[in-house]
Design a protein around this motif. Structure first.
Motif, PDB file in Angstrom:
ATOM      1  N   LYS A   5      -1.580  14.315   0.241  1.00  0.00           N
ATOM      2  CA  LYS A   5      -0.353  13.938   0.917  1.00  0.00           C
ATOM      3  C   LYS A   5       0.868  13.979  -0.070  1.00  0.00           C
ATOM      4  O   LYS A   5       0.553  13.561  -1.193  1.00  0.00           O
ATOM      5  CB  LYS A   5      -0.561  12.670   1.510  1.00  0.00           C
ATOM      6  CG  LYS A   5      -1.373  12.579   2.777  1.00  0.00           C
ATOM      7  CD  LYS A   5      -1.337  11.257   3.429  1.00  0.00           C
ATOM      8  CE  LYS A   5      -1.992  11.398   4.733  1.00  0.00           C
ATOM      9  NZ  LYS A   5      -2.359  10.072   5.500  1.00  0.00           N
ATOM     10  N   ILE A   6       1.819  14.442   0.491  1.00  0.00           N
ATOM     11  CA  ILE A   6       3.053  14.292  -0.491  1.00  0.00           C
ATOM     12  C   ILE A   6       3.716  13.048  -0.028  1.00  0.00           C
ATOM     13  O   ILE A   6       4.027  12.821   1.006  1.00  0.00           O
ATOM     14  CB  ILE A   6       3.866  15.401  -0.188  1.00  0.00           C
ATOM     15  CG1 ILE A   6       3.120  16.798   0.031  1.00  0.00           C
ATOM     16  CG2 ILE A   6       5.172  15.507  -0.992  1.00  0.00           C
ATOM     17  CD1 ILE A   6       2.697  17.301  -1.579  1.00  0.00           C
ATOM     18  N   MET A   7       3.972  12.192  -1.098  1.00  0.00           N
ATOM     19  CA  MET A   7       4.552  11.014  -1.001  1.00  0.00           C
ATOM     20  C   MET A   7       5.893  11.010  -0.322  1.00  0.00           C
ATOM     21  O   MET A   7       6.763  11.649  -0.836  1.00  0.00           O
ATOM     22  CB  MET A   7       4.604   9.881  -1.966  1.00  0.00           C
ATOM     23  CG  MET A   7       3.013   9.471  -2.159  1.00  0.00           C
ATOM     24  SD  MET A   7       2.312   8.445  -1.047  1.00  0.00           S
ATOM     25  CE  MET A   7       0.563   9.073  -0.520  1.00  0.00           C
ATOM     26  N   GLY A   8       6.247  10.078   0.697  1.00  0.00           N
ATOM     27  CA  GLY A   8       7.721  10.192   1.492  1.00  0.00           C
ATOM     28  C   GLY A   8       7.788  10.920   2.505  1.00  0.00           C
ATOM     29  O   GLY A   8       9.090  11.134   2.915  1.00  0.00           O
ATOM     30  N   PHE A   9       6.701  11.735   2.900  1.00  0.00           N
ATOM     31  CA  PHE A   9       6.895  12.737   4.121  1.00  0.00           C
ATOM     32  C   PHE A   9       5.701  12.090   5.277  1.00  0.00           C
ATOM     33  O   PHE A   9       4.665  11.558   4.879  1.00  0.00           O
ATOM     34  CB  PHE A   9       6.528  14.025   3.756  1.00  0.00           C
ATOM     35  CG  PHE A   9       7.734  14.555   2.780  1.00  0.00           C
ATOM     36  CD1 PHE A   9       8.700  15.185   3.462  1.00  0.00           C
ATOM     37  CD2 PHE A   9       7.560  14.554   1.471  1.00  0.00           C
ATOM     38  CE1 PHE A   9       9.651  15.736   2.617  1.00  0.00           C
ATOM     39  CE2 PHE A   9       8.583  14.838   0.686  1.00  0.00           C
ATOM     40  CZ  PHE A   9       9.547  15.730   1.460  1.00  0.00           C
ATOM     41  N   GLY A  53       0.763  -1.110   0.182  1.00  0.00           N
ATOM     42  CA  GLY A  53      -0.015  -0.040   0.066  1.00  0.00           C
ATOM     43  C   GLY A  53       0.870   1.302  -0.070  1.00  0.00           C
ATOM     44  O   GLY A  53       2.069   1.155   0.462  1.00  0.00           O
ATOM     45  N   PRO A  54       0.464   2.342  -0.649  1.00  0.00           N
ATOM     46  CA  PRO A  54       1.085   3.814  -0.918  1.00  0.00           C
ATOM     47  C   PRO A  54       1.403   4.160   0.681  1.00  0.00           C
ATOM     48  O   PRO A  54       2.050   5.144   0.562  1.00  0.00           O
ATOM     49  CB  PRO A  54       0.416   4.511  -1.765  1.00  0.00           C
ATOM     50  CG  PRO A  54      -1.124   3.899  -1.730  1.00  0.00           C
ATOM     51  CD  PRO A  54      -0.816   2.418  -1.421  1.00  0.00           C
ATOM     52  N   LEU A  55       0.540   3.889   1.745  1.00  0.00           N
ATOM     53  CA  LEU A  55       0.815   4.645   3.014  1.00  0.00           C
ATOM     54  C   LEU A  55       1.985   3.888   3.609  1.00  0.00           C
ATOM     55  O   LEU A  55       2.499   4.588   4.601  1.00  0.00           O
ATOM     56  CB  LEU A  55      -0.415   4.812   4.018  1.00  0.00           C
ATOM     57  CG  LEU A  55      -1.603   5.301   3.437  1.00  0.00           C
ATOM     58  CD1 LEU A  55      -2.699   5.297   4.408  1.00  0.00           C
ATOM     59  CD2 LEU A  55      -1.301   6.810   2.902  1.00  0.00           C
ATOM     60  N   HIS A  56       2.476   3.102   2.956  1.00  0.00           N
ATOM     61  CA  HIS A  56       3.359   2.079   3.676  1.00  0.00           C
ATOM     62  C   HIS A  56       4.802   1.919   2.578  1.00  0.00           C
ATOM     63  O   HIS A  56       5.191   2.971   2.012  1.00  0.00           O
ATOM     64  CB  HIS A  56       3.077   0.737   4.036  1.00  0.00           C
ATOM     65  CG  HIS A  56       3.919  -0.174   5.039  1.00  0.00           C
ATOM     66  ND1 HIS A  56       5.034   0.408   5.662  1.00  0.00           N
ATOM     67  CD2 HIS A  56       3.777  -1.422   5.522  1.00  0.00           C
ATOM     68  CE1 HIS A  56       5.614  -0.649   6.310  1.00  0.00           C
ATOM     69  NE2 HIS A  56       4.945  -1.511   6.361  1.00  0.00           N
ATOM     70  N   SER A 116       9.178  23.031   5.553  1.00  0.00           N
ATOM     71  CA  SER A 116       9.050  24.430   5.984  1.00  0.00           C
ATOM     72  C   SER A 116       7.471  24.805   6.143  1.00  0.00           C
ATOM     73  O   SER A 116       6.898  25.335   7.131  1.00  0.00           O
ATOM     74  CB  SER A 116       9.790  25.616   5.417  1.00  0.00           C
ATOM     75  OG  SER A 116       9.075  25.726   4.122  1.00  0.00           O
ATOM     76  N   GLU A 117       6.543  24.361   5.399  1.00  0.00           N
ATOM     77  CA  GLU A 117       5.218  24.367   5.328  1.00  0.00           C
ATOM     78  C   GLU A 117       4.581  23.630   6.148  1.00  0.00           C
ATOM     79  O   GLU A 117       3.410  24.181   6.869  1.00  0.00           O
ATOM     80  CB  GLU A 117       4.635  24.215   3.851  1.00  0.00           C
ATOM     81  CG  GLU A 117       5.003  25.219   2.726  1.00  0.00           C
ATOM     82  CD  GLU A 117       4.518  26.485   2.967  1.00  0.00           C
ATOM     83  OE1 GLU A 117       3.250  26.568   3.186  1.00  0.00           O
ATOM     84  OE2 GLU A 117       5.292  27.490   3.220  1.00  0.00           O
ATOM     85  N   LYS A 118       4.735  22.284   6.399  1.00  0.00           N
ATOM     86  CA  LYS A 118       4.079  21.394   6.844  1.00  0.00           C
ATOM     87  C   LYS A 118       4.785  20.712   8.054  1.00  0.00           C
ATOM     88  O   LYS A 118       4.201  20.005   9.071  1.00  0.00           O
ATOM     89  CB  LYS A 118       3.471  20.273   6.047  1.00  0.00           C
ATOM     90  CG  LYS A 118       2.632  20.472   5.197  1.00  0.00           C
ATOM     91  CD  LYS A 118       1.050  20.750   5.515  1.00  0.00           C
ATOM     92  CE  LYS A 118       0.445  19.468   6.013  1.00  0.00           C
ATOM     93  NZ  LYS A 118      -0.884  19.946   5.998  1.00  0.00           N
ATOM     94  N   ASN A 119       5.976  21.089   8.430  1.00  0.00           N
ATOM     95  CA  ASN A 119       6.694  20.687   9.272  1.00  0.00           C
ATOM     96  C   ASN A 119       6.718  19.043   9.322  1.00  0.00           C
ATOM     97  O   ASN A 119       6.938  18.333  10.398  1.00  0.00           O
ATOM     98  CB  ASN A 119       6.430  21.041  10.989  1.00  0.00           C
ATOM     99  CG  ASN A 119       7.286  21.043  11.891  1.00  0.00           C
ATOM    100  OD1 ASN A 119       8.499  20.841  11.405  1.00  0.00           O
ATOM    101  ND2 ASN A 119       6.823  20.959  13.185  1.00  0.00           N
ATOM    102  N   LEU A 120       6.740  18.618   8.103  1.00  0.00           N
ATOM    103  CA  LEU A 120       7.030  17.137   8.010  1.00  0.00           C
ATOM    104  C   LEU A 120       8.052  16.517   7.473  1.00  0.00           C
ATOM    105  O   LEU A 120       8.461  16.904   6.172  1.00  0.00           O
ATOM    106  CB  LEU A 120       5.911  16.734   7.103  1.00  0.00           C
ATOM    107  CG  LEU A 120       4.167  16.385   7.636  1.00  0.00           C
ATOM    108  CD1 LEU A 120       3.200  16.470   6.436  1.00  0.00           C
ATOM    109  CD2 LEU A 120       4.027  15.437   8.589  1.00  0.00           C
TER     110      LEU A 120
END
Ligand SMILES: CC(=O)SCCNC(=O)CCNC(=O)[C@H](O)C(C)(C)COP(=O)(O)OP(=O)(O)OC[C@H]1O[C@@H](n2cnc3c(N)ncnc32)[C@H](O)[C@@H]1OP(=O)(O)O
Ligand SMILES: O=C([O-])CC(=O)C(=O)O
Length: 371
Positions: free
Chosen positions: A251-255, A215-218, A299-303
């Motif tokens: 969602k930005i993948m990889g963050f 799955g793309p969340l993992h 910087s924008e999402k602190n992720l």
């Protein structure tokens, strides 16, 4: 009873394999930074399975055992040839092939610890052969048999391309395998443990884990990262592309990460590798785009970036097809899944949590003809 969405913060098992404490990842107490710089993947496999580092003889013995068990039954190769390879995701192919492989293991349902260890060797040894065979078959090429003189990383790259891989590529690939080997109770490892806690067999546990990693969340996120880099295409497009995604709450993948708050300690190693390898292969663009994405998202999402973010440009530099990225992850994580499966069997209890019921109550049955 109150449910915790996504089981966040729930401690569901004890384990002596890996830990994440205060954003520090350790395998059996060894810091991942130390292992990434110094250990080979085979050493890490031994560490995860035995909870100690091997001496030279033990390490060579493990390498030989993995090399000697790397061939897969011809029926598995024939099975891979029958998949509709232009339509299926390679993770679905791997999931199916590992399940099928279990049918040819006469010890599949023998549950002694010796038999389970032998199966662990066989599964870890054969997964690179399955992944690379599928990759070649779908391109109309014949699979390449594993070589007995190579380590797992070199063998993987050799079976994938048919060429002797260079030292830089082998070292980078091996380091990526070290970094992905285990990660406490992540979703796929938890899946494996839930599966075998019913006293089902190892092949079922690994098959279930591959399904969860897909799955793309993992684990599937690394392929999605490369898709994003390709869509962005140039450094000028980063800003508008990412800002639009963030504005749309995509969602930005990889963050992001469920456990790490101040960053994934594996990401910096992959960032360094990405810088070096993309330069060597004339693909610096992917590294530069990645750095710019990271600046904006941080910087924008602190992720912070997670393990999947820079691994994408690393694998691309190694010439690996983008939809095989998650299979590289699976090749490495199989070592962690197997360690957890063996640990679960050693001290087993059925894993069966409860659900907080939120459906209707006190309903009265209405006969079919009155509905
Ligand atoms: C090997 C691995 O599995 S590492 C993870 C790989 N997965 C990814 O990279 C996919 C992108 N990341 C994510 O989807 C998440 O960060 C996960 C799945 C890793 C962690 O998920 P969770 O802990 O459940 O966090 P959750 O999804 O609830 O996010 C919390 C908040 O941060 C935001 N957020 C989390 N990750 C991201 C992201 N990558 N991009 C943008 N926003 C994000 C969410 O939108 C949410 O915002 P809200 O509170 O305003 O609604
Ligand atoms: O731990 C997690 O949730 C996901 C992760 O980073 C991994 O499996 O490597």
């Amino acid at each position: 009873m109150t449910a915790t969405k996504g089981l966040e913060g729930v401690v569901a098992a004890t384990s002596s394999i890996s830990s994440i404490i205060d954003d520090t990842l350790t395998y059996v107490g060894y810091d991942i930074d130390d292992l990434a710089e110094n250990a080979t993947f085979e050493e890490v496999v031994f560490l995860l399975w035995h909870r100690r580092l091997p001496n030279a003889v033990e390490l060579e013995d493990l390498r030989i055992q993995l090399a000697n068990n790397a061939e897969v039954p011809s029926q598995v190769i024939d099975h891979l040839k029958a998949y509709p390879s232009d339509k299926v995701h390679p993770m679905a192919a791997l999931r199916t092939a590992v399940s099928y492989l279990g049918l040819f293991d006469e010890e599949a349902d023998v549950q002694t610890s010796d038999a389970n260890y032998r199966k662990a060797i066989r599964i870890q040894a054969k997964i690179p052969t399955i992944v690379t065979a599928f990759s070649r078959i779908r391109k109309g090429l014949e699979p390449i048999a594993p070589r007995k003189d190579l380590g797992l990383a070199a063998n993987f790259l050799y079976m994938l391309s048919g060429k002797e891989p260079d030292k830089v590529a082998v070292e980078a690939f091996d380091k990526a395998l070290v970094l992905h080997a285990d990660h406490e109770l992540n979703a796929s490892t938890f899946t494996a443990r839930v599966c075998v806690a019913t006293l089902s067999d190892i092949y079922s546990g690994i098959t279930a884990a591959i399904g969860a990693l897909k799955g793309p969340l993992h684990g599937g996120a690394n392929e999605q990262v490369m898709k994003m880099l390709t869509e962005i295409g140039s450094i000028e497009n980063v800003e508008p592309y990412i800002r639009e995604k963030l504005a749309n709450k995509e969602k930005i993948m990889g963050f992001g990460h469920r456990v790490y708050r101040n960053g994934d300690p594996r990401a910096k190693h992959l960032r360094e590798m990405s810088e070096k390898l993309t330069k060597l292969t004339g693909k610096s663009k992917w590294y530069e785009i990645s750095v710019k994405i990271e600046q904006i998202v941080t910087s924008e999402k602190n992720l912070p970036a997670n393990v999947d973010f820079y691994s994408a440009s690393v694998y691309d530099s190694l010439g690996i097809d983008h939809d095989l990225f998650t299979l590289v992850f699976a090749t490495s994580r199989t070592s962690g899944w197997l360690a957890h499966i063996l640990e679960q069997y050693e001290n087993n209890r059925l894993i069966r949590p409860r659900a907080e019921y939120i459906g209707p109550s006190k309903q009265v049955y209405i006969p079919l003809e009155k509905r």
